[in-house]
Design an enzyme around this catalytic site. Sequence first.
Site, PDB file in Angstrom:
ATOM      1  N   ASP A 178       0.821  -1.250  -0.065  1.00  0.00           N
ATOM      2  CA  ASP A 178      -0.157   0.189  -0.057  1.00  0.00           C
ATOM      3  C   ASP A 178       0.612   1.284  -0.047  1.00  0.00           C
ATOM      4  O   ASP A 178       0.187   2.254  -0.485  1.00  0.00           O
ATOM      5  CB  ASP A 178      -0.819  -0.060   1.298  1.00  0.00           C
ATOM      6  CG  ASP A 178      -2.118  -1.163   1.295  1.00  0.00           C
ATOM      7  OD1 ASP A 178      -2.347  -1.779   0.075  1.00  0.00           O
ATOM      8  OD2 ASP A 178      -2.525  -1.486   2.034  1.00  0.00           O
ATOM      9  N   ARG A 225     -13.684  -0.092 -26.040  1.00  0.00           N
ATOM     10  CA  ARG A 225     -14.371  -0.150 -24.634  1.00  0.00           C
ATOM     11  C   ARG A 225     -13.881   0.815 -23.660  1.00  0.00           C
ATOM     12  O   ARG A 225     -12.650   0.873 -23.471  1.00  0.00           O
ATOM     13  CB  ARG A 225     -14.313  -1.554 -24.296  1.00  0.00           C
ATOM     14  CG  ARG A 225     -15.126  -2.444 -24.957  1.00  0.00           C
ATOM     15  CD  ARG A 225     -14.960  -4.077 -24.441  1.00  0.00           C
ATOM     16  NE  ARG A 225     -16.058  -4.799 -25.039  1.00  0.00           N
ATOM     17  CZ  ARG A 225     -15.987  -6.071 -25.059  1.00  0.00           C
ATOM     18  NH1 ARG A 225     -14.946  -6.767 -24.888  1.00  0.00           N
ATOM     19  NH2 ARG A 225     -16.994  -6.629 -25.606  1.00  0.00           N
ATOM     20  N   HIS A 279      -5.966  -9.639  -5.290  1.00  0.00           N
ATOM     21  CA  HIS A 279      -4.834 -10.259  -4.677  1.00  0.00           C
ATOM     22  C   HIS A 279      -3.674 -10.648  -5.573  1.00  0.00           C
ATOM     23  O   HIS A 279      -2.362 -10.871  -5.236  1.00  0.00           O
ATOM     24  CB  HIS A 279      -4.874 -11.321  -3.618  1.00  0.00           C
ATOM     25  CG  HIS A 279      -5.849 -10.983  -2.728  1.00  0.00           C
ATOM     26  ND1 HIS A 279      -7.256 -10.599  -2.669  1.00  0.00           N
ATOM     27  CD2 HIS A 279      -5.409 -10.822  -1.181  1.00  0.00           C
ATOM     28  CE1 HIS A 279      -7.636 -10.506  -1.118  1.00  0.00           C
ATOM     29  NE2 HIS A 279      -6.418 -10.381  -0.591  1.00  0.00           N
ATOM     30  N   ARG A 303     -16.732  -2.327 -19.324  1.00  0.00           N
ATOM     31  CA  ARG A 303     -16.171  -3.732 -18.580  1.00  0.00           C
ATOM     32  C   ARG A 303     -15.418  -3.455 -17.094  1.00  0.00           C
ATOM     33  O   ARG A 303     -14.504  -2.213 -17.102  1.00  0.00           O
ATOM     34  CB  ARG A 303     -15.146  -4.476 -19.180  1.00  0.00           C
ATOM     35  CG  ARG A 303     -15.851  -5.103 -20.601  1.00  0.00           C
ATOM     36  CD  ARG A 303     -16.888  -5.970 -20.285  1.00  0.00           C
ATOM     37  NE  ARG A 303     -17.306  -6.711 -21.403  1.00  0.00           N
ATOM     38  CZ  ARG A 303     -18.211  -6.293 -22.320  1.00  0.00           C
ATOM     39  NH1 ARG A 303     -18.870  -5.110 -22.012  1.00  0.00           N
ATOM     40  NH2 ARG A 303     -18.543  -6.911 -23.139  1.00  0.00           N
TER      41      ARG A 303
HETATM   42  O1  F6P Z   1      -2.586  -4.097   3.292  1.00  0.00           O
HETATM   43  C1  F6P Z   1      -2.446  -4.656   2.190  1.00  0.00           C
HETATM   44  C2  F6P Z   1      -3.882  -5.070   1.430  1.00  0.00           C
HETATM   45  O2  F6P Z   1      -3.554  -5.860   0.038  1.00  0.00           O
HETATM   46  C3  F6P Z   1      -4.767  -3.829   0.940  1.00  0.00           C
HETATM   47  O3  F6P Z   1      -4.524  -3.320  -0.245  1.00  0.00           O
HETATM   48  C4  F6P Z   1      -6.199  -4.492   0.920  1.00  0.00           C
HETATM   49  O4  F6P Z   1      -7.141  -3.659   1.284  1.00  0.00           O
HETATM   50  C5  F6P Z   1      -5.842  -5.656   2.019  1.00  0.00           C
HETATM   51  O5  F6P Z   1      -4.524  -5.943   2.276  1.00  0.00           O
HETATM   52  C6  F6P Z   1      -6.557  -6.814   1.879  1.00  0.00           C
HETATM   53  O6  F6P Z   1      -6.537  -7.591   2.811  1.00  0.00           O
HETATM   54  P1  F6P Z   1      -6.953  -9.313   2.800  1.00  0.00           P
HETATM   55  O7  F6P Z   1      -5.693  -9.957   2.244  1.00  0.00           O
HETATM   56  O8  F6P Z   1      -7.130  -9.669   4.343  1.00  0.00           O
HETATM   57  O9  F6P Z   1      -8.179  -9.478   2.010  1.00  0.00           O
END
Ligand code: F6P
Length: 335
Positions: free
Chosen positions: A141, A176, A265, A259
């Site tokens: 972040d 798009r 993740h 879209r």
């Molecule tokens: O702090 C890192 C982060 O990937 C954020 O960007 C996101 O909001 C959060 O963690 C997601 O957390 P989790 O993996 O618990 O869903």
Amino acid sequence: MVGDFKNFIKTNQMKKIGVLTSGGDAPGMNAAIRSVVRTALFNNIEVVGVYRGYDGLIDDDFAPMTTASVANILQRGGTILKSMRSDGFRTKEGRQKAYDNLKKNNIDGLVVIGGDGTFTGANIFTKEFNFPIVGLAGTIDNDLVGTDFTIGYDTALNTVIDAVDKIRDTADSHNRVFVVEVMGKDAGYIALRTGIGCGAEAVLYPESDVYIDHLLAKLGNKNRQRRSSIVIVAEGAKEGGAIEVADSVRNEFPHFDVRVVVLGHVQRGGSPSCMERVRASQLGMEAVESLLAGKEAVMIGIVDKNIEYTPFEKAIKHTGKMNKKLLKMTDVLSI
Ligand code: F6P
């Protein structure tokens, strides 16, 4: 002079340290762990790895680390020590167990690698038990004060750019609008730089004053030559996530083909970039040397190429860190 004496005592008392990763994992955490372990061993200090973040402290989930334990991890994403957001560590009983286990295992100091939640916990613990802890900013972040870039941020940016470049190809072929949601929790640092890096037509994130009406005006501008568009939306944007923003675009321009891509993740994984590996290695070494020099309750960062120590409570207050010129640039370059 008194301070020097205190440091002298601490330096000579520190024989064994622990290292843990906590919060969301980030590419480069392994490089930092490797550096902490090898720097400690180089200085004849024993090191233990604590598994699953603060939960591992509470559960006595420790393992001695050798040079071999951290071989062949520099290039790997994730964290070999695993990571958790610990509920137990939020309680006094949990922290007491953690302290008892640290004492039982003769650990004199701790390096914690994580984000704001990690440092909030470390700050309470270090004051409660007067136990030396230093922190390294490990989060995609980039939302911490006292370091230009957190460990994981650069790699996450490259992951987003790689994905959006591919999306751009298909967006362009089909004329798009793609609304792409990136992570960042309540901060827009990932959105800000990836927006510039991928030439997004608009970027929405919590810190900017570009609102949905501005975005809609831009997309509806008849003078625009382009018919495809990339809109980057930070997950914490005021207007909501990519789905909400895409709905607003569809409502205003029913003839647009819109879209949504939520990158999610995928941004947390992958092999760390070279800059990430170097930065994490540098910080890992500094963490051990700082503990030996008597530092505690600080996050160690790099600002303008210099090592900086920021008290935990200050490091977590990222508001205002955003580069104003970059903020403006997202708007200027996407006319
Ligand atoms: O702090 C890192 C982060 O990937 C954020 O960007 C996101 O909001 C959060 O963690 C997601 O957390 P989790 O993996 O618990 O869903």
